[in-house]
Design an enzyme around this catalytic site. Structure first.
Site, short mmCIF file in Angstrom:
data_model
loop_
_atom_site.label_atom_id
_atom_site.label_comp_id
_atom_site.label_asym_id
_atom_site.label_seq_id
_atom_site.Cartn_x
_atom_site.Cartn_y
_atom_site.Cartn_z
N LYS A 1 1.06 -1.04 0.23
CA LYS A 1 -0.05 0.60 0.37
C LYS A 1 1.19 0.72 -0.06
O LYS A 1 2.11 1.71 0.58
CB LYS A 1 -0.78 0.32 1.41
CG LYS A 1 -1.75 1.28 1.16
CD LYS A 1 -1.93 1.47 2.82
CE LYS A 1 -1.98 2.50 3.02
NZ LYS A 1 -2.17 4.20 2.56
N GLY B 1 2.14 2.41 13.83
CA GLY B 1 2.73 1.08 14.60
C GLY B 1 2.04 -0.28 15.49
O GLY B 1 1.91 -1.36 15.18
N GLU C 1 9.19 -0.09 11.24
CA GLU C 1 10.30 1.65 11.88
C GLU C 1 9.52 2.69 11.79
O GLU C 1 8.84 3.04 10.83
CB GLU C 1 11.02 1.75 10.34
CG GLU C 1 12.04 2.77 11.30
CD GLU C 1 13.09 3.03 9.74
OE1 GLU C 1 13.80 4.09 9.80
OE2 GLU C 1 12.45 2.93 8.72
N CYS D 1 12.32 10.48 9.79
CA CYS D 1 12.10 10.01 11.46
C CYS D 1 13.42 9.64 11.86
O CYS D 1 13.17 9.87 13.29
CB CYS D 1 11.84 8.21 10.75
SG CYS D 1 13.20 7.33 10.24
N GLU E 1 6.20 14.59 18.18
CA GLU E 1 7.48 14.35 16.54
C GLU E 1 6.63 15.54 15.97
O GLU E 1 5.80 15.08 15.35
CB GLU E 1 7.49 13.10 16.60
CG GLU E 1 8.24 12.68 15.04
CD GLU E 1 8.42 11.08 14.19
OE1 GLU E 1 9.64 11.15 13.81
OE2 GLU E 1 6.98 10.87 14.52
#
Length: 472
Positions: A212, A270, A288, A322, A419
């Site tokens: 995807k 995640g 990740e 990231c 973040e």
């Protein structure tokens, strides 16, 4: 996957440095500011299809906010079809299961050749759909994408088992088998490279893939799907679905016939994927996720180098990385001078049209990301941090955010904990090194960290004390 954080930052710097020294932009790279769109459908079984639902969604040029085109919106029905195609391609005795391992490597090298052939177009399409500067996409993303496929092409016939001298009259050996149907969900910050990191190892080892793409940046991934067919991969080996996470992504994560799922993206998603994998067939999971990586500058550091590298560590790729060095800790002896130089460097950073080779920074990927960044900037100001540079939207067209620097940041502020995934740098002072370790490790994240010092003892001590997957 954690070691990739170090690899991507170092490799981009090396490639961009070589590009700047040895390349003439106008003759080496040929940008196409308005590239043609060749594929906007679902790719299953080496064929292009509309979504089963008939739905589409717009993909937008982040430099202008204008719609580029509408793309097929795949969902569970399309995932089911793709998984069935992948299962057939993985059937025992199929052409893919019986192909020589070296031939898998040849196919990956052929794919790399095709990407190299279309490098200017793919770099242009990446810039058009993602917003990153063209010269970065061309010298960085495309270079590393091609190298990634070639690297895994070399591994295709070099991963093997062992013979084991067990006691008794027995012959014992291990055989490395492909996992099977690999579901893969990639993010929007490095679309081509993330696709390569997922496809390369899976295909080299003989797996089949249902991927995807990120809904924000589907165009280059779909083009590469077409190149997979041109390279000669059998039908059903590579299946690529554009769509949304709650529908297409969730269908992959929870599918009982998907043997493994790999996801790169936010920590929040995640967790959802890991739960879906456990609630279904206990499929293998590789994640990740996010980061809030500490970057530590000691009094004895080369200040010019530290300022430039900390700037790159945060602002590279519009801050959408990231492993960005997004918590900058500077020792008190050099703090004031570091801040002064950092502000000047941020104010010097060029921002605008990503097809202009003079610009270092393009737009954020979409309006949602821009609004999130601006909200966190507002929170920094309201919670008492000092806004030293930037802090605003740039222009009234597209999704540009000024390079922003905060000083006097405290650990309990949102900008120090969350973040941001944008061009917002936070600079914090420290004097006590033991306390610094506690502050640096006081985070839910642990992706990466870095230390600037000329003292090898300090470097080794901090690399061992920082709880991060990669320290450099």
């Amino acid at each position: 996957m954690l070691s990739s954080a170090r690899f991507i930052g170092r490799s981009f710097r090396q490639n961009l440095g070589r590009y700047a020294r040895y390349s003439n932009y106008s003759t080496v790279a040929k940008p196409q500011p308005n590239p043609d769109i060749f594929h906007n459908q679902v790719f299953i079984n080496n064929e292009w299809h509309d979504a089963v639902s008939g739905k589409t969604f717009p993909t937008v040029n982040p430099s202008t906010g204008d719609i580029i085109c509408h793309v097929a919106e795949g969902d569970k029905a399309d995932v089911d079809i793709a998984v069935n195609a992948a299962k057939e391609a993985f059937r025992f005795g199929s052409p893919w299961r019986t192909i020589d391992a070296s031939n898998r490597g040849e196919l990956l090298n052929r794919l790399a050749d095709l990407i190299e052939r279309d490098r200017d177009y793919l770099a242009s399409l990446e810039t058009f759909d993602n917003g990153k500067p063209f010269h970065v996409a061309h010298a960085g993303d495309l270079e590393l994408t091609i190298k990634c496929y070639r690297y895994y092409a070399g591994w295709a016939d070099k991963n093997h088992g062992k013979t084991i001298p067990v006691n008794g009259d027995y012959f014992c050996y291990t055989r490395h088998e492909p996992v099977g149907v690999c579901g893969q969900i990639i993010p929007w910050n490095f679309p081509l490279l993330m696709q390569a990191w997922k496809l390369g190892p899976a295909l080299a080892m003989g797996n089949v893939v249902v991927m995807k793409l990120a809904e924000q940046t589907p165009l280059t991934g779909l083009y590469v799907a077409g190149l997979c067919k041109e390279a000669g991969f059998p039908p059903g080996v590579v299946n690529v679905i554009p769509g949304y996470g709650p529908t297409a992504g969730a269908a992959i994560a929870s599918h009982n016939d998907v043997d493994k799922v790999a996801f790169t993206g936010s920590t929040e998603i995640g967790k959802i994927i890991q739960k879906a994998a456990g609630d279904s067939n206990l499929k293998r999971v590789t994640l990740e996720l996010g980061g809030k990586s500490p970057l530590i500058v000691m009094n004895d550091a080369d200040l010019d180098y530290a300022v430039e590298q900390s700037h790159f560590a945060l602002f590279f790729n519009q801050g959408q990385c990231c492993c960005a060095g997004s918590r900058t800790y500077v020792e008190d002896g050099i703090y004031d001078e570091f801040v002064e130089r950092t502000i000047k460097r941020a104010e010097k950073r060029t921002l605008g049209d990503p097809f202009d080779p003079n610009n270092e920074q393009g737009p954020q990927v979409d309006k949602e990301q821009m609004d999130k960044i601006l909200d966190l900037i507002d929170s920094g100001k309201s919670e008492g941090a000092t806004l030293a540079a930037g802090g605003n939207r740039y222009g009234d067209k597209g999704y540009f955010v000024e390079p922003t620097v905060f000083t006097d940041v405290k650990e309990n502020m949102r900008i120090a904990k969350e973040e941001i995934f944008g061009p917002v740098m936070q600079v914090m002072k420290f004097s006590d090194k033991d306390e610094l370790v506690e502050r640096a490790n006081d985070s839910m994240y642990g992706l990466a960290a870095s230390v600037f010092t000329k003292d090898i003892d300090k470097a080794m001590m901090f690399s061992q004390s920082l709880r991060a997957g990669t320290v450099w």
